[in-house]
Design a protein around this motif. Structure first.
Motif, PDB file in Angstrom:
ATOM      1  N   THR A   1      -8.853   3.144  -3.028  1.00 24.57           N
ATOM      2  CA  THR A   1      -8.327   4.455  -2.646  1.00 24.57           C
ATOM      3  C   THR A   1      -9.101   5.080  -1.504  1.00 24.57           C
ATOM      4  O   THR A   1     -10.291   4.788  -1.296  1.00 24.57           O
ATOM      5  CB  THR A   1      -8.339   5.429  -3.837  1.00 24.57           C
ATOM      6  OG1 THR A   1      -9.693   5.622  -4.253  1.00 24.57           O
ATOM      7  CG2 THR A   1      -7.517   4.897  -4.989  1.00 24.57           C
ATOM      8  N   THR A   2      -8.415   5.911  -0.753  1.00 26.59           N
ATOM      9  CA  THR A   2      -9.044   6.728   0.280  1.00 26.59           C
ATOM     10  C   THR A   2      -8.468   8.129   0.180  1.00 26.59           C
ATOM     11  O   THR A   2      -7.381   8.322  -0.380  1.00 26.59           O
ATOM     12  CB  THR A   2      -8.788   6.183   1.696  1.00 26.59           C
ATOM     13  OG1 THR A   2      -7.375   6.212   1.947  1.00 26.59           O
ATOM     14  CG2 THR A   2      -9.279   4.761   1.845  1.00 26.59           C
TER      15      THR A   2
ATOM     16  N   ASP B   1     -10.985  14.297   3.801  1.00 24.81           N
ATOM     17  CA  ASP B   1     -12.149  15.104   3.412  1.00 24.81           C
ATOM     18  C   ASP B   1     -11.727  16.436   2.791  1.00 24.81           C
ATOM     19  O   ASP B   1     -12.391  16.944   1.890  1.00 24.81           O
ATOM     20  CB  ASP B   1     -13.027  15.367   4.635  1.00 24.81           C
ATOM     21  CG  ASP B   1     -13.770  14.129   5.095  1.00 24.81           C
ATOM     22  OD1 ASP B   1     -14.236  14.115   6.242  1.00 24.81           O
ATOM     23  OD2 ASP B   1     -13.876  13.164   4.302  1.00 24.81           O
TER      24      ASP B   1
ATOM     25  N   PHE C   1      -7.380  -0.413   5.287  1.00 27.69           N
ATOM     26  CA  PHE C   1      -8.324   0.622   4.860  1.00 27.69           C
ATOM     27  C   PHE C   1      -8.720   1.528   6.025  1.00 27.69           C
ATOM     28  O   PHE C   1      -8.792   2.748   5.882  1.00 27.69           O
ATOM     29  CB  PHE C   1      -9.570  -0.024   4.249  1.00 27.69           C
ATOM     30  CG  PHE C   1     -10.517   0.980   3.649  1.00 27.69           C
ATOM     31  CD1 PHE C   1     -11.589   1.464   4.385  1.00 27.69           C
ATOM     32  CD2 PHE C   1     -10.328   1.439   2.357  1.00 27.69           C
ATOM     33  CE1 PHE C   1     -12.458   2.396   3.837  1.00 27.69           C
ATOM     34  CE2 PHE C   1     -11.192   2.372   1.805  1.00 27.69           C
ATOM     35  CZ  PHE C   1     -12.256   2.849   2.544  1.00 27.69           C
ATOM     36  N   SER C   2      -8.951   0.944   7.179  1.00 25.74           N
ATOM     37  CA  SER C   2      -9.397   1.727   8.341  1.00 25.74           C
ATOM     38  C   SER C   2      -8.303   2.634   8.882  1.00 25.74           C
ATOM     39  O   SER C   2      -8.592   3.580   9.622  1.00 25.74           O
ATOM     40  CB  SER C   2      -9.875   0.782   9.448  1.00 25.74           C
ATOM     41  OG  SER C   2     -10.983   0.034   9.012  1.00 25.74           O
TER      42      SER C   2
ATOM     43  N   ALA D   1      -4.005  11.099   0.908  1.00 24.41           N
ATOM     44  CA  ALA D   1      -4.688  10.076   0.108  1.00 24.41           C
ATOM     45  C   ALA D   1      -3.854   8.811   0.130  1.00 24.41           C
ATOM     46  O   ALA D   1      -2.634   8.866   0.313  1.00 24.41           O
ATOM     47  CB  ALA D   1      -4.909  10.550  -1.320  1.00 24.41           C
TER      48      ALA D   1
ATOM     49  N   LYS E   1     -10.984  15.695  -1.018  1.00 25.98           N
ATOM     50  CA  LYS E   1     -11.911  14.924  -1.848  1.00 25.98           C
ATOM     51  C   LYS E   1     -12.518  15.811  -2.930  1.00 25.98           C
ATOM     52  O   LYS E   1     -12.916  16.946  -2.666  1.00 25.98           O
ATOM     53  CB  LYS E   1     -13.014  14.315  -0.982  1.00 25.98           C
ATOM     54  CG  LYS E   1     -12.580  13.078  -0.235  1.00 25.98           C
ATOM     55  CD  LYS E   1     -13.715  12.498   0.599  1.00 25.98           C
ATOM     56  CE  LYS E   1     -13.256  11.254   1.351  1.00 25.98           C
ATOM     57  NZ  LYS E   1     -14.313  10.720   2.244  1.00 25.98           N
TER      58      LYS E   1
ATOM     59  N   SER F   1      -4.364   1.099  -2.137  1.00 23.34           N
ATOM     60  CA  SER F   1      -3.916  -0.247  -1.817  1.00 23.34           C
ATOM     61  C   SER F   1      -3.303  -0.908  -3.040  1.00 23.34           C
ATOM     62  O   SER F   1      -3.405  -0.407  -4.166  1.00 23.34           O
ATOM     63  CB  SER F   1      -5.086  -1.090  -1.321  1.00 23.34           C
ATOM     64  OG  SER F   1      -5.919  -1.454  -2.417  1.00 23.34           O
TER      65      SER F   1
ATOM     66  N   ASN G   1       0.838  -1.195   0.000  1.00 27.49           N
ATOM     67  CA  ASN G   1       0.000   0.000   0.000  1.00 27.49           C
ATOM     68  C   ASN G   1       0.872   1.244   0.000  1.00 27.49           C
ATOM     69  O   ASN G   1       1.984   1.235   0.537  1.00 27.49           O
ATOM     70  CB  ASN G   1      -0.886  -0.007   1.242  1.00 27.49           C
ATOM     71  CG  ASN G   1      -1.632  -1.326   1.385  1.00 27.49           C
ATOM     72  OD1 ASN G   1      -2.284  -1.764   0.454  1.00 27.49           O
ATOM     73  ND2 ASN G   1      -1.508  -1.958   2.549  1.00 27.49           N
TER      74      ASN G   1
ATOM     75  N   SER H   1      -5.611   3.776   6.772  1.00 30.74           N
ATOM     76  CA  SER H   1      -4.812   4.092   5.595  1.00 30.74           C
ATOM     77  C   SER H   1      -4.199   5.485   5.609  1.00 30.74           C
ATOM     78  O   SER H   1      -3.217   5.712   4.908  1.00 30.74           O
ATOM     79  CB  SER H   1      -5.657   3.931   4.333  1.00 30.74           C
ATOM     80  OG  SER H   1      -6.804   4.768   4.404  1.00 30.74           O
ATOM     81  N   LEU H   2      -4.741   6.410   6.367  1.00 34.68           N
ATOM     82  CA  LEU H   2      -4.177   7.757   6.403  1.00 34.68           C
ATOM     83  C   LEU H   2      -3.423   8.026   7.709  1.00 34.68           C
ATOM     84  O   LEU H   2      -3.215   9.176   8.097  1.00 34.68           O
ATOM     85  CB  LEU H   2      -5.282   8.797   6.196  1.00 34.68           C
ATOM     86  CG  LEU H   2      -5.983   8.721   4.835  1.00 34.68           C
ATOM     87  CD1 LEU H   2      -7.050   9.798   4.717  1.00 34.68           C
ATOM     88  CD2 LEU H   2      -4.982   8.839   3.692  1.00 34.68           C
TER      89      LEU H   2
END
Length: 125
Positions: free
Chosen positions: A54-55, A58, A103-104, A46, A61, A49, A30, A106-107
């Motif tokens: 992607t994430t 806010d 994912f949870s 951002a 976005k 994976s 990732n 990822s930032l």
């Protein structure tokens, strides 16, 4: 060991665009972009994976898009409609451990074990 080489930073007026690139020395899992503005903590911008999920924060976005070239693993961050508050040093980060539950988280900085040297992005009003 993984070396991450970033490029594409620079100065632009508000409303303009820039594209950042990050070339890893070998395949990673990732990857993400972080940024640190003067006097502030580093924050996740951002992430993407290995499978392309992607994430994004806010605050970016709809303006920033993260992508990756799966042939050479180069990471990109397309930044449009830039604002003065986007001014920061932008860092590329890579996770070679494939942590569960990416994912949870990822930032979050602790997910990534390799970092680039950073590239400056300056947006003037």
């Amino acid at each position: 060991q993984v070396q991450l080489v970033e490029s594409g930073g620079g100065s632009v007026q508000a409303g303009g665009s820039l594209r950042l690139s990050c070339a890893p020395s070998r395949v990673t899992y990732n990857m993400a972009w972080f940024r640190q503005a003067p006097g502030k903590e580093r924050e996740g911008v951002a992430a993407i994976s290995r499978l392309g999920v992607t994430t994004a924060a806010d605050s970016v976005k709809g303006r920033f898009t993260i992508s990756k070239d799966n042939v050479n693993d180069t990471l990109y961050l397309q930044m449009n409609s830039l604002k003065p508050e986007d001014t920061a040093i932008y860092y590329c980060a890579a996770d070679t451990r494939a942590l569960e539950g990416w994912f949870s988280h990822s930032l979050k900085e602790y997910v990534y074990n390799y970092w680039g040297q950073g590239t400056q992005v300056t947006v003037s009003s």
